[in-house]
Design a protein around this motif. Structure first.
Motif, PDB file in Angstrom:
ATOM      1  N   ARG B 184       4.797 -76.958 -35.085  1.00 55.14           N
ATOM      2  CA  ARG B 184       5.502 -75.681 -34.886  1.00 55.14           C
ATOM      3  C   ARG B 184       5.148 -74.771 -36.050  1.00 55.14           C
ATOM      4  NH1 ARG B 184      11.839 -75.659 -35.281  1.00 55.14           N
ATOM      5  NH2 ARG B 184      11.753 -74.009 -36.832  1.00 55.14           N
ATOM      6  N   ARG B 185       4.426 -73.705 -35.751  1.00 53.48           N
ATOM      7  CA  ARG B 185       3.872 -72.843 -36.791  1.00 53.48           C
ATOM      8  C   ARG B 185       4.572 -71.489 -36.800  1.00 53.48           C
ATOM      9  NH1 ARG B 185       0.433 -76.003 -34.020  1.00 53.48           N
ATOM     10  NH2 ARG B 185       0.383 -74.465 -32.345  1.00 53.48           N
ATOM     11  N   TYR B 186       5.147 -71.171 -37.943  1.00 53.60           N
ATOM     12  CA  TYR B 186       5.854 -69.899 -38.102  1.00 53.60           C
ATOM     13  C   TYR B 186       4.878 -68.733 -38.062  1.00 53.60           C
ATOM     14  CZ  TYR B 186       8.277 -66.117 -40.562  1.00 53.60           C
ATOM     15  OH  TYR B 186       8.813 -64.912 -40.933  1.00 53.60           O
ATOM     16  N   ILE B 187       5.247 -67.696 -37.332  1.00 48.20           N
ATOM     17  CA  ILE B 187       4.386 -66.508 -37.282  1.00 48.20           C
ATOM     18  C   ILE B 187       5.018 -65.337 -38.046  1.00 48.20           C
ATOM     19  CG2 ILE B 187       3.210 -64.833 -35.798  1.00 48.20           C
ATOM     20  CD1 ILE B 187       3.238 -66.989 -33.563  1.00 48.20           C
ATOM     21  N   GLU B 188       6.219 -64.929 -37.611  1.00 50.09           N
ATOM     22  CA  GLU B 188       6.832 -63.757 -38.251  1.00 50.09           C
ATOM     23  C   GLU B 188       8.313 -63.690 -37.912  1.00 50.09           C
ATOM     24  OE1 GLU B 188       5.631 -60.045 -36.480  1.00 50.09           O
ATOM     25  OE2 GLU B 188       5.561 -60.912 -34.478  1.00 50.09           O
ATOM     26  N   THR B 189       9.027 -62.856 -38.670  1.00 51.31           N
ATOM     27  CA  THR B 189      10.428 -62.614 -38.361  1.00 51.31           C
ATOM     28  C   THR B 189      10.584 -61.175 -37.905  1.00 51.31           C
ATOM     29  OG1 THR B 189      11.132 -64.235 -39.989  1.00 51.31           O
ATOM     30  CG2 THR B 189      12.790 -62.639 -39.278  1.00 51.31           C
ATOM     31  N   VAL B 190      11.241 -61.007 -36.765  1.00 51.84           N
ATOM     32  CA  VAL B 190      11.374 -59.679 -36.184  1.00 51.84           C
ATOM     33  C   VAL B 190      12.838 -59.248 -36.238  1.00 51.84           C
ATOM     34  CG1 VAL B 190      10.999 -58.307 -34.092  1.00 51.84           C
ATOM     35  CG2 VAL B 190       9.497 -60.247 -34.590  1.00 51.84           C
ATOM     36  N   THR B 191      13.086 -58.058 -36.767  1.00 52.81           N
ATOM     37  CA  THR B 191      14.441 -57.520 -36.787  1.00 52.81           C
ATOM     38  C   THR B 191      14.599 -56.554 -35.617  1.00 52.81           C
ATOM     39  OG1 THR B 191      14.500 -57.706 -39.170  1.00 52.81           O
ATOM     40  CG2 THR B 191      16.121 -56.238 -38.185  1.00 52.81           C
ATOM     41  N   PRO B 192      15.597 -56.790 -34.781  1.00 50.02           N
ATOM     42  CA  PRO B 192      15.725 -55.914 -33.609  1.00 50.02           C
ATOM     43  C   PRO B 192      16.077 -54.486 -34.016  1.00 50.02           C
ATOM     44  CG  PRO B 192      17.578 -57.446 -33.742  1.00 50.02           C
ATOM     45  CD  PRO B 192      16.619 -57.828 -34.817  1.00 50.02           C
ATOM     46  N   ASP B 193      15.663 -53.570 -33.195  1.00 52.19           N
ATOM     47  CA  ASP B 193      15.900 -52.157 -33.432  1.00 52.19           C
ATOM     48  C   ASP B 193      17.391 -51.844 -33.220  1.00 52.19           C
ATOM     49  OD1 ASP B 193      15.680 -49.459 -33.637  1.00 52.19           O
ATOM     50  OD2 ASP B 193      14.846 -49.153 -31.628  1.00 52.19           O
ATOM     51  N   SER B 194      17.989 -51.139 -34.167  1.00 49.87           N
ATOM     52  CA  SER B 194      19.428 -50.857 -34.074  1.00 49.87           C
ATOM     53  C   SER B 194      19.733 -49.706 -33.130  1.00 49.87           C
ATOM     54  CB  SER B 194      19.984 -50.533 -35.457  1.00 49.87           C
ATOM     55  OG  SER B 194      19.551 -49.240 -35.823  1.00 49.87           O
ATOM     56  N   GLY B 195      18.737 -48.948 -32.760  1.00 50.73           N
ATOM     57  CA  GLY B 195      18.943 -47.811 -31.875  1.00 50.73           C
ATOM     58  C   GLY B 195      19.872 -46.767 -32.473  1.00 50.73           C
ATOM     59  N   GLY B 196      19.938 -46.743 -33.797  1.00 47.89           N
ATOM     60  CA  GLY B 196      20.772 -45.732 -34.465  1.00 47.89           C
ATOM     61  C   GLY B 196      22.245 -46.100 -34.546  1.00 47.89           C
ATOM     62  N   VAL B 197      22.609 -47.263 -34.005  1.00 48.27           N
ATOM     63  CA  VAL B 197      24.015 -47.678 -34.049  1.00 48.27           C
ATOM     64  C   VAL B 197      24.304 -48.375 -35.374  1.00 48.27           C
ATOM     65  CG1 VAL B 197      25.715 -49.230 -32.997  1.00 48.27           C
ATOM     66  CG2 VAL B 197      24.090 -47.990 -31.555  1.00 48.27           C
ATOM     67  N   ASP B 198      25.406 -48.008 -36.033  1.00 49.21           N
ATOM     68  CA  ASP B 198      25.807 -48.713 -37.253  1.00 49.21           C
ATOM     69  C   ASP B 198      27.314 -48.950 -37.242  1.00 49.21           C
ATOM     70  OD1 ASP B 198      26.146 -49.847 -39.669  1.00 49.21           O
ATOM     71  OD2 ASP B 198      25.455 -48.136 -40.867  1.00 49.21           O
ATOM     72  N   ILE B 199      27.696 -50.192 -36.958  1.00 47.11           N
ATOM     73  CA  ILE B 199      29.135 -50.512 -36.895  1.00 47.11           C
ATOM     74  C   ILE B 199      29.681 -50.937 -38.251  1.00 47.11           C
ATOM     75  CG2 ILE B 199      29.043 -51.169 -34.450  1.00 47.11           C
ATOM     76  CD1 ILE B 199      29.145 -54.126 -35.405  1.00 47.11           C
ATOM     77  N   THR B 200      28.778 -51.037 -39.244  1.00 43.83           N
ATOM     78  CA  THR B 200      29.222 -51.599 -40.521  1.00 43.83           C
ATOM     79  C   THR B 200      29.969 -50.580 -41.395  1.00 43.83           C
ATOM     80  OG1 THR B 200      27.167 -51.064 -41.675  1.00 43.83           O
ATOM     81  CG2 THR B 200      27.248 -53.181 -40.541  1.00 43.83           C
ATOM     82  N   LYS B 201      29.905 -49.328 -41.035  1.00 42.45           N
ATOM     83  CA  LYS B 201      30.517 -48.300 -41.886  1.00 42.45           C
ATOM     84  C   LYS B 201      31.868 -47.817 -41.363  1.00 42.45           C
ATOM     85  CE  LYS B 201      26.770 -47.463 -44.595  1.00 42.45           C
ATOM     86  NZ  LYS B 201      25.516 -47.641 -43.828  1.00 42.45           N
ATOM     87  N   ALA B 202      32.219 -48.231 -40.154  1.00 34.39           N
ATOM     88  CA  ALA B 202      33.425 -47.684 -39.522  1.00 34.39           C
ATOM     89  C   ALA B 202      34.706 -48.202 -40.187  1.00 34.39           C
ATOM     90  CB  ALA B 202      33.436 -48.046 -38.035  1.00 34.39           C
ATOM     91  N   ASP B 203      35.716 -47.341 -40.267  1.00 39.17           N
ATOM     92  CA  ASP B 203      37.025 -47.755 -40.772  1.00 39.17           C
ATOM     93  C   ASP B 203      37.785 -48.551 -39.720  1.00 39.17           C
ATOM     94  OD1 ASP B 203      36.766 -46.674 -43.232  1.00 39.17           O
ATOM     95  OD2 ASP B 203      37.806 -44.797 -42.779  1.00 39.17           O
ATOM     96  N   ILE B 204      37.606 -48.151 -38.485  1.00 39.76           N
ATOM     97  CA  ILE B 204      38.295 -48.847 -37.396  1.00 39.76           C
ATOM     98  C   ILE B 204      37.248 -49.303 -36.384  1.00 39.76           C
ATOM     99  CG2 ILE B 204      39.989 -48.656 -35.524  1.00 39.76           C
ATOM    100  CD1 ILE B 204      41.373 -46.429 -37.103  1.00 39.76           C
ATOM    101  N   LEU B 205      37.330 -50.581 -36.004  1.00 35.22           N
ATOM    102  CA  LEU B 205      36.441 -51.096 -34.967  1.00 35.22           C
ATOM    103  C   LEU B 205      37.275 -51.519 -33.760  1.00 35.22           C
ATOM    104  CD1 LEU B 205      33.828 -53.303 -36.897  1.00 35.22           C
ATOM    105  CD2 LEU B 205      33.386 -51.183 -35.641  1.00 35.22           C
ATOM    106  N   VAL B 206      36.932 -50.955 -32.625  1.00 33.87           N
ATOM    107  CA  VAL B 206      37.489 -51.422 -31.353  1.00 33.87           C
ATOM    108  C   VAL B 206      36.487 -52.437 -30.844  1.00 33.87           C
ATOM    109  CG1 VAL B 206      37.993 -50.780 -28.967  1.00 33.87           C
ATOM    110  CG2 VAL B 206      38.667 -49.250 -30.844  1.00 33.87           C
ATOM    111  N   SER B 207      36.885 -53.716 -30.856  1.00 33.53           N
ATOM    112  CA  SER B 207      35.912 -54.755 -30.550  1.00 33.53           C
ATOM    113  C   SER B 207      36.312 -55.495 -29.278  1.00 33.53           C
ATOM    114  CB  SER B 207      35.838 -55.736 -31.726  1.00 33.53           C
ATOM    115  OG  SER B 207      34.607 -56.392 -31.737  1.00 33.53           O
TER     116      SER B 207
END
Ligand SMILES: Cc1cc2nc3c(=O)[nH]c(=O)nc-3n(C[C@H](O)[C@H](O)[C@H](O)COP(=O)(O)OP(=O)(O)OC[C@H]3O[C@@H](n4cnc5c(N)ncnc54)[C@H](O)[C@@H]3O)c2cc1C
Ligand SMILES: Nc1ncnc2c1ncn2[C@@H]1O[C@H](COP(=O)(O)O)[C@@H](O)[C@H]1O
Lengths: 261, 317
Positions: B184-207
């Motif tokens: 099993r040979r590692y090739i690369e790590t891919v980070t998915p595109d966030s599409g401009g969404v950022d939930i990490t900064k919100a004061d309130i999260l409706v989850s």
């Protein structure tokens, strides 16, 4: 490609409220509704779509002492489009399950063996154990499979933060499948009827060259002693009352804790 | 006496934060035990990690090879088989690496595996652990005979990191020549595109979780989030079903969030979900009074979110 998918029926948490028996030895299983382990359903879908694309067939197998429950689970997954089902009707535990699956897989000739990433016990162990027993390469938490040729696959593993680790893996291999890899197809009543009379070969451990003792809980070095619900201290403050009272309380909290104006 | 080993995960020349959780876990097995940290990697990055953690462990075993530049469990397992003594108790995390490594390791070194342990103690040769089953609906005591070693995968976050550990160990080079037949040979790590969404900064999260039941109901959650000036986030099944973007997923395989208020609606509280909530006041609404989320929430309401959400939205508006 010949693919074996290992599947398990698990208590359906949507349909049941889980209670523990008063002596703690088990959960209450009377009238428990079972469904297919969520991860296994994705594994079956993946196997079927690979064979639709590249040819070959899919066999689903389960190790389960309750034949009626096993039959239902197997037929449901066969109705999705798996050609064969295999049932092993002994109670196996932990590593014992992997031993049985190894013996089953050696009765056939499978290029690819799929399991779910985890089942209801949350151990996430059977696939990796099976791979080691078979001396085949393994990858867990697989969320992408691309067949490169007869000898290898390109796969993605889901790692922390949702990143995808992309690798190449040689066939034959064992992969554990993560949810979200595909969209499992709907099982139609017609599909279920179609497979209702297909014969499902049944084995006992002894038919596979194993003894029931060596795969059971008594042979396991890891043993569940009991189930329990811990004394959890306070837990959440539960809000009772009418809908209006509950809604008002949440708004008050959103203002005081969340800074909502 | 059992020998305790901890596998130290690292990245870019620094040990992962969770490395010191392993020491806490080891101390539950034997408070006086000498714990050996195993660090597998390559070159200067590896040396930096070894030096960083040497002070906390009794000894560090370093395994250095370019083929370990990326932590590929398929080859690391081969090196561990070479170096671990037969009765080793080996501790790692129940995360994407531990799930990849440990089941196979347990077979190949012929030691039992106890996975996803949240608490443990030792009584003679018996390791007594606490686990959860059915995604946190029930707990179980699981015992393991460790007389000839064991592999223990601990739940990330379940053991408080032992920050003040001062053991002052040496770094010992244990590099071994492992089989180079890498399947099993590692090739690369891919980070998915966030599409401009950022939930990490919100004061309130409706989850929202699977309790939202249907794709059409996502709209009502969106309306609530809008009315509150909050961001919409979700549990994994909602992303799996493609009802919301992956960038909105909270959890170990999603985002880590720290809002002021987290409104968990129809979310059961699986540990992989909770692993992404690093603070804030949690309000949980769930129709099942026994849902595990009520164990961690600050405030709980038993109820149907499909009724509750519209009522709340209306009142806020
Ligand atoms: C390696 C790995 C990584 C993972 N990473 C993540 C992750 O990052 N994030 C994540 O969330 N999960 C993750 N998971 C999945 C996780 O284990 C759970 O399967 C998932 O969190 C469950 O989501 P849920 O709570 O929405 O669904 P469920 O567990 O199905 O819970 C649904 C809840 O809704 C309640 N409910 C149903 N209908 C209603 C209603 N009308 N009103 C009120 N309540 C209702 C039910 O009582 C239940 O408690 C991961 C799993 C693995 C194996
Ligand atoms: N009794 C069983 N029969 C067949 N497959 C199983 C059984 N138990 C577990 N598996 C497979 O192993 C995967 C991981 O389960 P576990 O290791 O129990 O978390 C499941 O998703 C199944 O694919």
């Amino acid at each position: 490609m010949e693919i074996l998918v290992c599947i398990k029926g698990v208590p359906d948490l949507e349909e049941n409220e889980i209670e523990i028996k008063s002596d703690g030895t088990d959960i209450v299983r009377d009238d428990l509704v079972y469904s297919i382990n969520e991860w296994d359903n994705y594994a079956v879908e993946e196997a079927i779509s690979i064979t639709e694309d590249k040819g070959g067939s899919v066999t689903v197998v389960t190790v389960e002492s309750d034949e009626e429950k096993a039959d239902e689970v197997l037929r449901r997954e066969m109705a999705m489009g798996s050609q064969q089902g295999i049932l092993v009707t002994d109670a196996a535990y932990g590593k014992g399950i992997a031993s049985v699956l190894k013996a089953v897989s050696e009765k056939g000739s499978y290029d690819l063996i799929l399991t779910g990433a985890q089942a209801d016990g949350g151990e996430a162990q059977v696939g990796g154990m099976l791979a080691a027993m078979l001396d085949r390469p393994y990858a867990s938490l697989v969320n992408m499979i691309e067949v490169i040729d007869d000898g290898k696959l390109k796969i993605g593993r889901e790692i922390e933060g949702g990143d995808q680790e992309v690798s190449e893996i040689d066939l034959p291999c064992v992969l554990s499948i993560q949810t979200g890899i595909n969209e499992p197809r709907y099982v139609s009543l017609r599909g279920i009827r179609k497979v209702s009379s297909v014969e499902i070969p049944e084995y006992r451990a002894s038919d596979l060259g194993l003894s029931a003792d060596e795969i059971g809980i008594d042979a396991s070095k890891v043993k569940r002693v009991d189930y329990f619900v811990p004394d959890l201290g306070e837990g959440a403050e539960m809000i009772e009352g009418s809908m209006e009272e509950k809604v008002n309380k949440v708004i008050e909290l959103l203002k005081s804790k969340g800074g909502m104006s | 006496m059992t020998q305790l080993f901890a596998y130290i995960p690292h990245k870019n020349g620094a040990a992962d934060e969770c490395a010191l959780e392993l020491l806490t876990a080891a101390a539950q097995i034997d408070a006086t035990a000498q714990v050996t940290g195993i660090v597998v990697g390559s070159g200067t990055d590896l040396d930096a990690v070894c030096n960083e953690v040497a002070g906390s462990f009794n000894e560090i075993w370093k395994i250095d090879d370019v083929k370990f530049a990326y932590p590929n469990a398929e080859i690391i397992r081969k090196a561990l088989i070479e170096v671990l003594p037969a009765d080793a108790v080996f501790i790692t995390h129940h995360n994407s690496f531990g799930m990849d490594l440990s089941p196979g390791l347990s077979i190949l070194v012929d030691s039992p595996l106890v996975a996803d342990v949240i608490e443990m103690e030792v009584d003679g040769n018996t390791l007594k652990t606490v686990r959860q089953e059915l995604f946190g609906q029930v707990y179980s005591h699981v015992n393991c005979d460790i007389s000839s070693g064991a592999i223990v995968n601990i739940r990330p976050g379940a053991f408080i990191p032992k920050e003040n550990a001062a053991a002052g160990g040496n770094v010992v080079d244990k590099t071994v020549n492992t089989d180079v037949d890498v399947k099993r040979r590692y090739i690369e790590t891919v980070t998915p595109d966030s599409g401009g969404v950022d939930i990490t900064k919100a004061d309130i999260l409706v989850s929202v979780g699977r309790g939202i039941e249907d794709e059409d109901n996502i709209e009502m959650a969106k309306e609530l989030a809008e009315a509150l000036g909050a961001e919409l986030s979700c549990s994994r099944p909602i992303v799996d079903a493609k009802w919301l973007e992956q960038a909105r997923q909270v959890g170990t395989s999603g985002k880590t969030v720290k809002p002021k208020v987290y409104l968990a609606m129809g979310i059961s509280g699986a540990f992989q979900h909770l692993g992404g909530i690093k603070g804030g006041f949690i309000i949980a609404i769930n129709k099942n009074p026994k849902a595990p989320i009520f164990q961690v929430a600050d405030v709980g309401i038993v109820g149907d979110i499909l009724e509750f959400i519209p009522e709340l939205t209306e009142k806020v508006q």
